[in-house]
Motif scaffolding. Structure first.
Motif, PDB file in Angstrom:
ATOM      1  N   PHE A  12       0.404  -1.702   7.580  1.00  0.00           N
ATOM      2  CA  PHE A  12      -0.505  -0.562   7.675  1.00  0.00           C
ATOM      3  C   PHE A  12      -0.335   0.377   6.487  1.00  0.00           C
ATOM      4  CE2 PHE A  12      -1.046   3.880   8.998  1.00  0.00           C
ATOM      5  CZ  PHE A  12      -2.382   3.878   9.397  1.00  0.00           C
ATOM      6  N   MET A  13       0.910   0.517   5.994  1.00  0.00           N
ATOM      7  CA  MET A  13       1.194   1.481   4.938  1.00  0.00           C
ATOM      8  C   MET A  13       0.982   0.934   3.541  1.00  0.00           C
ATOM      9  SD  MET A  13       2.066   4.386   6.296  1.00  0.00           S
ATOM     10  CE  MET A  13       2.811   5.159   4.859  1.00  0.00           C
ATOM     11  N   LYS A  14       0.725  -0.337   3.381  1.00  0.00           N
ATOM     12  CA  LYS A  14       0.758  -0.923   2.033  1.00  0.00           C
ATOM     13  C   LYS A  14      -0.292  -0.325   1.106  1.00  0.00           C
ATOM     14  CE  LYS A  14      -2.115  -5.047   2.866  1.00  0.00           C
ATOM     15  NZ  LYS A  14      -2.123  -6.523   2.880  1.00  0.00           N
ATOM     16  N   ASP A  15      -1.425   0.137   1.641  1.00  0.00           N
ATOM     17  CA  ASP A  15      -2.474   0.741   0.807  1.00  0.00           C
ATOM     18  C   ASP A  15      -2.591   2.243   1.055  1.00  0.00           C
ATOM     19  OD1 ASP A  15      -4.377  -2.222   1.459  1.00  0.00           O
ATOM     20  OD2 ASP A  15      -3.200  -1.734  -0.357  1.00  0.00           O
ATOM     21  N   ARG A  16      -1.563   2.835   1.641  1.00  0.00           N
ATOM     22  CA  ARG A  16      -1.609   4.260   1.962  1.00  0.00           C
ATOM     23  C   ARG A  16      -0.449   4.982   1.304  1.00  0.00           C
ATOM     24  NH1 ARG A  16      -3.781   1.535   6.314  1.00  0.00           N
ATOM     25  NH2 ARG A  16      -5.625   2.508   7.291  1.00  0.00           N
ATOM     26  N   ASP A  17      -0.651   6.229   0.972  1.00  0.00           N
ATOM     27  CA  ASP A  17       0.362   7.051   0.316  1.00  0.00           C
ATOM     28  C   ASP A  17       1.142   7.818   1.380  1.00  0.00           C
ATOM     29  OD1 ASP A  17       1.920   8.679  -1.192  1.00  0.00           O
ATOM     30  OD2 ASP A  17       0.272   9.761  -2.158  1.00  0.00           O
ATOM     31  N   PRO A  18       2.455   7.582   1.526  1.00  0.00           N
ATOM     32  CA  PRO A  18       3.228   8.282   2.556  1.00  0.00           C
ATOM     33  C   PRO A  18       3.180   9.801   2.414  1.00  0.00           C
ATOM     34  CG  PRO A  18       4.486   6.446   1.653  1.00  0.00           C
ATOM     35  CD  PRO A  18       3.269   6.602   0.791  1.00  0.00           C
ATOM     36  N   SER A  19       2.989  10.295   1.195  1.00  0.00           N
ATOM     37  CA  SER A  19       2.992  11.741   0.998  1.00  0.00           C
ATOM     38  C   SER A  19       1.772  12.411   1.625  1.00  0.00           C
ATOM     39  CB  SER A  19       3.058  12.061  -0.495  1.00  0.00           C
ATOM     40  OG  SER A  19       1.891  11.597  -1.162  1.00  0.00           O
ATOM     41  N   HIS A  20       0.824  11.603   2.083  1.00  0.00           N
ATOM     42  CA  HIS A  20      -0.342  12.163   2.768  1.00  0.00           C
ATOM     43  C   HIS A  20       0.072  12.881   4.048  1.00  0.00           C
ATOM     44  CE1 HIS A  20      -4.474  12.438   4.231  1.00  0.00           C
ATOM     45  NE2 HIS A  20      -4.075  11.920   5.389  1.00  0.00           N
ATOM     46  N   TRP A  21       1.228  12.488   4.611  1.00  0.00           N
ATOM     47  CA  TRP A  21       1.732  13.093   5.839  1.00  0.00           C
ATOM     48  C   TRP A  21       2.984  13.918   5.562  1.00  0.00           C
ATOM     49  CZ3 TRP A  21       0.299   7.917   5.554  1.00  0.00           C
ATOM     50  CH2 TRP A  21      -0.833   7.541   6.307  1.00  0.00           C
ATOM     51  N   ASP A  22       3.177  14.978   6.326  1.00  0.00           N
ATOM     52  CA  ASP A  22       4.409  15.757   6.211  1.00  0.00           C
ATOM     53  C   ASP A  22       5.603  14.929   6.675  1.00  0.00           C
ATOM     54  OD1 ASP A  22       2.696  18.747   7.285  1.00  0.00           O
ATOM     55  OD2 ASP A  22       3.089  18.007   5.255  1.00  0.00           O
ATOM     56  N   HIS A  23       5.421  14.274   7.795  1.00  0.00           N
ATOM     57  CA  HIS A  23       6.494  13.450   8.355  1.00  0.00           C
ATOM     58  C   HIS A  23       5.880  12.197   8.968  1.00  0.00           C
ATOM     59  CE1 HIS A  23       9.469  16.674   7.962  1.00  0.00           C
ATOM     60  NE2 HIS A  23       8.540  17.483   8.439  1.00  0.00           N
ATOM     61  N   ILE A  24       6.609  11.097   8.911  1.00  0.00           N
ATOM     62  CA  ILE A  24       6.199   9.857   9.560  1.00  0.00           C
ATOM     63  C   ILE A  24       7.271   9.494  10.578  1.00  0.00           C
ATOM     64  CG2 ILE A  24       5.706   7.406   9.248  1.00  0.00           C
ATOM     65  CD1 ILE A  24       4.799   8.073   6.395  1.00  0.00           C
ATOM     66  N   ILE A  25       6.904   9.436  11.856  1.00  0.00           N
ATOM     67  CA  ILE A  25       7.840   9.093  12.933  1.00  0.00           C
ATOM     68  C   ILE A  25       7.615   7.622  13.284  1.00  0.00           C
ATOM     69  CG2 ILE A  25       8.722   9.735  15.201  1.00  0.00           C
ATOM     70  CD1 ILE A  25       8.695  12.008  13.141  1.00  0.00           C
ATOM     71  N   LEU A  26       8.629   6.802  13.125  1.00  0.00           N
ATOM     72  CA  LEU A  26       8.519   5.366  13.370  1.00  0.00           C
ATOM     73  C   LEU A  26       9.466   4.959  14.502  1.00  0.00           C
ATOM     74  CD1 LEU A  26       7.348   2.612  12.554  1.00  0.00           C
ATOM     75  CD2 LEU A  26       9.252   2.380  10.928  1.00  0.00           C
TER      76      LEU A  26
END
Length: 926
Positions: A12-26
């Protein structure tokens, strides 16, 4: 999506920039870490050729039939590489589930090398790992988990340690109680579980985490991949003919292979591999070397024992891993050793009795198998062993097993470390017999008592350091249905759990070492058990084998060569009791071996002095109201005077002191035990009350009643109410005195004070001034801030104006009977203070408290002394004011803010002073 994995998140994240979110809870991992049938792992998760519900990707549903099931091959191949993932899924973990070998989706090394680094690159990621699994509890999951489910805990540790504690919500911190409250089945969260994680996340996102936390080192999981089937026939030929000059043997038997693998001559494996290493591939040699890396000494083993004794979760994981390690060695090494004689100790245990069992001629509906333990000074190891057998029975029963009906009998020689049945989760009938043999150590004499008292079909002769894996009883059933137990001596192969040193030789983890012997009870009766001429260590079991073969015509067969799963783990140790007798016993055995059959017959056997015995059954489980009482005897646990025991055989005691304590304060109980036992008047008795038990049980050795109530501070109302109820049901007394374990009583003075009162309920006034109310926040500081009681206001509406202080108060028999009669209608959780609860219950029945402070003739006496500064000087160095001390009924030693918290030495000094003041002959408190 069904079967959502960490790799789905990466996809899901391969084409997305993690910095778009403040935090990612996995919150992932359990799907790919959990063992599952190998066929399901390959065909359902990895390469599913029949994807379904692909159009439901956005559907929010609990209906599993509507969830998306897709083909994950591409995303797994992208992370791990197709060759590595296929190679891993083609192996298995050596444990079956629902009749199939199990595997999970990737190895620990694959996680470390390929997966965790990708997660670590996401700087704003917070990862939630998985909790442990509670042994013996499945919640609402009826299907049952695989026996090796605990390996998920290792994966949780690895991801926590690789990502760092500041980026992980660590569910491994949950204890057993938390897991049963926060999950419904060890895995899926309850509403309370969701709330817990939500609260921690809120705290984590608003407060920086302490960076000084120390990460734990992840343990290794054994995975069986080393199989060398190709050389089996050549191995048979070479070993069978001892053809050590063959080209094949010389090419593969090199000492250098052993040395290069790191196995020097001090290891038993060195000689073993010089005979058999030509059969093994390099990976197998490397695995053998790894089993020798951590050689434990007695100090390390004792620490291990304490960990196993203290945690069912740790014990389950340890047993599963030890058994998995054995399975790996069985498939890669040991299965070849049963086809020919391998003359290398201890590995010859796998070939000494191979394939010699009679085939079974008839099938019984069921068999009683009694596991008779012989112990002395082995309380912790015995509890570990008995619990493992109980867990094996639970697993056996969960699969519908009913052919074997196990019974546990613990026979022990009295000592200072007596076995405590309360430390076992009783799911089987359990007998406990305590002897006084009068000698340092006799395995023969102890076991003979158990044999003579048994009526089972088969008897297993068990030592305190034998551990049973979950599948043991199922495997034993398979063995017994294939072999005729009536004509066999069954040698259960023992497998060492740790690399350790015996003498000058190092034995590796998962290596064989001796047997757990089993035999028909009728045959054991016929030969009259063991020869009791063997004392100390060694040779009594070989002598028994000799008698059973010569006098009964039995044959010996081992278990592993027929059913490899039918093995018993041996909790390794280096020291032995009675080893000084080893050579004497060996000489005795040689002489008996050379004699005729008549010389093996014996008369006296199993006639040791039985001090007491008790029997328990699964009906004594949580919720049962029965209290098991054993007869009186004088144990040597505290090296004190004979115990003053209360039992149903005595008419009554004048005053029964009910000492409220808890499992965490055993040291305090030992000190008080000696004081009560030496200083209490002969007409009085005492009993300690400890909560947290799985059943109500009374231990006459420790004068302790273990009850099915909570054991924390906020559980006091429940604990005291249940304790009074049980004391009324089982003990006869004139007065019942409730007293805390941080109160030191002046028994001689108290006896006079109590006898002078006519009131059914009396003690020290609380509140100290009539009409005053204690602070509704007084309990804060004693109750955990995570407790539901923390900060809860105290409701005094409807309660009495006054009641007796909970440190110590006295109930006449009639008042205690009144509390007993109302106990079932009371809800103790409605009260914060147990003394207020008791006062309220009696007030409703018209019984009001009387106070020593308001009794004119006794106004100078102190029933509970709380101002310790009156009898202790400023530095707490010495006890002073002896004139006042003579009028003190008891001293509350705290903690009782803002007064002193008296250390153990001062408490002992107070005990001695009280004892000496009125009876100098009873002042020896140590």
């Amino acid at each position: 999506m069904k079967w959502t994995t960490t790799l789905d998140f990466l996809e899901f994240m391969k084409d997305r920039d993690p910095s778009h979110w403040d935090h990612i809870i996995l919150y992932t991992g359990i799907v790919e870490w959990s063992p599952r049938p190998q066929n399901s792992a390959i065909n359902d998760l990895y390469d599913n050729n029949s994807p379904n519900n692909l159009g439901n990707e956005g559907l929010n549903t609990r209906d599993y039939s509507k969830k998306v099931v897709n083909n994950k091959k591409a995303i797994f191949d992208a992370v791990f590489g197709e060759g590595e993932i296929i190679s891993y899924l083609s192996s298995d973990l050596g444990v079956e589930y629902e009749g199939q070998p199990t595997v999970n989706m990737y190895s620990l090394d694959m996680a470390r090398q390929h997966l965790a680094p990708r997660l670590k690159e996401i700087q704003n990621l917070i990862f939630i790992n998985s909790n442990r699994f509670v042994v013996g509890w499945e919640g609402d999951f009826a299907r049952g988990r695989p026996a090796n489910i605990a390996l998920t805990e290792t994966y949780s540790e690895v991801f926590r340690d690789l990502l760092g504690p500041e980026r992980v919500i660590d569910l491994l911190a949950w204890d057993e109680r938390a897991i049963t409250e926060l999950t419904c089945d060890n895995l899926h969260l309850t509403q309370a579980g969701h709330t817990w994680i939500y609260d921690v996340l809120i705290e984590r996102l608003s407060i920086a985490m302490n960076p000084g936390r120390k990460a734990r080192t992840a343990s290794k999981i054994s995975v069986n991949r080393a199989n060398d089937y190709s050389a089996l026939e050549k191995f048979k030929s070479a070993i069978g003919a001892f053809d050590q000059c063959s080209d094949f043997y010389n090419k593969r038997k090199t000492v250098s292979r052993t040395v290069e693998a790191g196995i020097p001559g001090a290891h038993a494996d060195f000689g073993y591999l010089n005979i058999a290493s030509f059969m093994f591939c390099d990976e197998t040699i490397s695995n053998i070397a790894s089993c020798n890396k951590n050689v434990l000494d007695d100090i390390s083993i004792n620490a291990l024992v304490q960990n196993l004794y203290g945690s069912h979760i740790y014990a389950k994981s340890y047993i599963n891993n030890a058994y998995a390690s054995y399975q790996k060695r069985w498939h890669s090494e040991y299965r070849f050793l049963t086809v020919g004689k391998v003359d290398s100790f201890p590995y010859n245990y796998f070939s000494g009795y191979s394939y010699r069992a009679h085939s079974n001629e008839a099938s019984d509906c069921s068999l009683d198998v009694e596991f008779i333990y012989c112990i002395k000074n082995r309380r912790c190891r015995t509890a570990i062993s008995v619990n493992s057998l109980m867990h094996s029975f639970d697993a056996y029963r969960s699969t519908g097993g009913n052919y074997i009906k196990p019974i546990v009998t613990v026979v022990e020689d009295v000592s200072e470390d007596v076995f405590d049945p309360n430390q076992t989760n009783i799911t089987l009938p359990l007998n406990h017999i305590v002897l006084n043999t009068g000698i340092a150590w006799t395995r023969s004499g102890i076991l003979n008592v158990g044999i003579r008292n048994s009526h089972a079909n088969i008897i297993a002769l068990v030592d305190s350091d034998f551990i049973f894996h979950e599948g043991y009883l199922k495997a034993l059933e398979t063995y017994l249905t294939q072999c005729d137990w009536r004509r066999s001596i069954i040698a259960n192969n023992l497998i060492e759990t740790e690399a350790h040193k015996k003498g000058e030789v190092i034995y590796s983890a998962s290596s064989p070492y001796s047997y757990m012997w089993m035999a028909p009870r009728t045959a054991l009766d016929q030969v009259r058990g063991f020869d009791e001429g063997y004392t100390g260590h060694g040779w009594e079991d070989r002598d028994l084998e000799l008698k059973l073969v010569r006098l009964c015509g039995l044959r010996v067969a081992d278990t592993a060569s027929i059913v490899p799963e039918c093995v018993v783990l041996h909790l390794s140790h280096t020291s032995r009791d009675g080893y000084e007798s080893h050579q004497v016993n060996r000489s005795r055995y040689r002489l008996r071996q050379e004699g005729d059959a008549d010389a093996l017959r014996q008369e006296a056997w199993g006639e040791q002095e039985v001090l007491w015995s008790a029997s328990f059954s699964p009906s004594d489980a949580p919720g049962a109201t029965s209290l098991a009482l054993g007869p009186s005897f004088a144990p040597r646990r505290y090296k004190s005077r004979p115990l003053k025991l209360i039992s149903q055989s005595r008419n009554f005691v004048r005053n029964l002191y009910m000492v409220i304590s808890c499992a965490a304060y055993t040291e305090r109980q030992e000190a008080l035990f000696q004081y009560y036992n030496s200083a209490l008047p002969d007409e009085d008795g005492f009993v300690f009350i400890v909560g947290g038990a799985s059943r109500n049980w009374y231990d006459p050795l420790l004068r302790t009643m273990y009850i099915t109530a909570g054991d924390s501070y906020e559980d006091l109302p429940e604990k005291v109410l249940k304790a009074i109820t049980l004391c009324v049901e089982h003990f006869k007394f004139r007065h019942l005195i409730k007293i805390d374990d941080d109160v030191i009583a002046n028994f001689s003075l108290l006896s006079r004070l109590i006898e002078s009162f006519e009131s059914p309920y009396f003690g020290k006034m609380i509140p100290s001034k009539r009409g005053a109310k204690p602070s509704p926040t007084w309990h804060i500081g004693k109750v955990s801030d995570r407790s539901p009681y923390f900060g809860k206001p105290f409701n005094f509406e409807g309660g009495p104006a006054n009641w007796c202080c909970g440190g110590m108060y006295a109930l006449a028999r009639g008042a205690a009977d009144t509390i007993h009669s109302k106990s079932e209608s009371m809800n103790p959780t409605e009260y914060l203070y147990e003394d207020h609860m008791i006062g309220s219950m009696l007030h409703l029945s018209g019984i009001e408290p009387h106070f020593i402070e308001e009794t004119e003739s006794l106004s100078d006496y102190r029933f509970i002394q709380t101002d310790l500064r009156e009898i202790l000087d400023g530095s707490l160095e010495n006890i002073n004011n002896s004139e006042l001390l003579m009028k003190v009924g008891a001293v509350h030693c705290g903690p009782f803010p803002p007064l002193y918290d008296i250390p153990k030495s001062k408490c002992l000094a107070l005990m001695s002073l009280f004892a000496a003041q009125f009876n100098p002959s009873k002042s020896g408190v140590k």
